[in-house]
Design an enzyme around this catalytic site. Structure first.
Site, mmCIF file in Angstrom:
data_model
loop_
_atom_site.group_PDB
_atom_site.id
_atom_site.type_symbol
_atom_site.label_atom_id
_atom_site.label_comp_id
_atom_site.label_asym_id
_atom_site.label_seq_id
_atom_site.Cartn_x
_atom_site.Cartn_y
_atom_site.Cartn_z
ATOM 1 N N ASN A 10 0.856 -1.197 0.000
ATOM 2 C CA ASN A 10 0.000 0.000 0.000
ATOM 3 C C ASN A 10 0.891 1.246 0.000
ATOM 4 O OD1 ASN A 10 -1.393 2.280 1.147
ATOM 5 N ND2 ASN A 10 -3.059 0.894 1.678
ATOM 6 N N LYS A 13 0.648 3.778 2.909
ATOM 7 C CA LYS A 13 1.244 3.276 4.156
ATOM 8 C C LYS A 13 2.766 3.337 4.085
ATOM 9 C CE LYS A 13 -2.388 -0.001 5.504
ATOM 10 N NZ LYS A 13 -2.709 -1.402 5.766
ATOM 11 N N ASP A 70 -2.775 -4.509 10.803
ATOM 12 C CA ASP A 70 -4.109 -4.953 10.413
ATOM 13 C C ASP A 70 -5.114 -4.095 11.171
ATOM 14 O OD1 ASP A 70 -5.773 -6.522 8.842
ATOM 15 O OD2 ASP A 70 -6.120 -7.969 10.440
ATOM 16 N N ASP A 155 -14.162 5.521 5.783
ATOM 17 C CA ASP A 155 -13.921 6.920 6.191
ATOM 18 C C ASP A 155 -15.126 7.845 6.021
ATOM 19 O OD1 ASP A 155 -11.431 6.566 7.191
ATOM 20 O OD2 ASP A 155 -10.359 7.343 5.452
#
Ligand code: IMP
Length: 196
Positions: A10, A13, A70, A155
């Site tokens: 990702n 990240k 996670d 979100d």
């Protein structure tokens, strides 16, 4: 420790953690540096189990210290669901939108005061035999309809406690400061800094 592998592909990240680790003199590698790594199936019953599974696999195959995370969304009115199953709440191939819509459907008859929820992240660090986990939690409420264009996943329907905006309406910087993942990573980086 000079190098650390993030067990993730990702890009957000990777960028976020890389910027945090650079001042500590740590180079962050990722699954892009190890294309031979296979995708780890997240089939454990806890966030900690999944995070450790990914970090263990990556550490074993790269021979370097590895870190992974996670995350799950725990909704009180749903007895903690979707929790560890957040990524596939509406099915194996579900999109973020499918999952969010399923959540809103499940909560359709639940009044605002009972729509409390929290995001929880577990970050796992594995270096040979050494294993350590760090947890970050962000409390909030699930709205009745999506608001905002930013962020990802749930979100647009998650409004963090003491805020008027959803995670999708906050800037990435504002979200990181208060988010589950931001808090877990902060704990991890502090520990790593003290360990050096
Ligand atoms: P992961 O552990 O980061 O892969 O997250 C698992 C699932 O939780 C994702 O597929 C998203 O649906 C959800 N999720 C994780 N982090 C967030 C977040 O910060 N905001 C909204 N949804 C998230």
């Amino acid at each position: 420790m000079k190098r650390l592998v993030l067990a993730s592909g990702n890009k957000d990240k990777i960028k976020e953690l890389r910027e945090t680790l650079e001042p500590l003199g740590i180079k962050l590698l990722s699954t892009y540096d190890y294309p031979e790594l296979e995708e780890v199936v997240e089939d454990q019953e806890t966030l900690e189990g999944n995070a450790l599974k990914k970090a263990r696999y990556t550490a074993r195959h790269t021979n370097l210290p590895s870190v992974s995370d996670d995350t799950g969304l725990e909704v009180d009115a749903l007895d903690g669901a979707p929790g560890v199953y957040s990524a596939r709440y509406a099915g194996k191939e579900a999109t973020y939108r499918d999952n969010l819509q399923k959540l809103l459907n499940e909560l359709e008859s639940v009044p605002e005061e009972n729509r409390t929820a929290r995001f929880r992240t577990v970050v796992a660090f594995v270096d040979g035999d050494q294993e350590k986990t760090f947890e970050g939690v962000c409390e909030g409420t699930i709205l009745t309809e999506p608001k905002g264009e930013g962020g990802f996943g749930y979100d647009p329907v998650f409004r963090p406690q003491n805020h008027k905006q959803t995670f999708a309406e906050l800037s990435p910087e504002a979200k990181n400061k208060i988010s589950h993942r931001g808090k877990a990573i902060e704990k991890f980086v502090k520990w790593l800094g003290a360990k050096k």
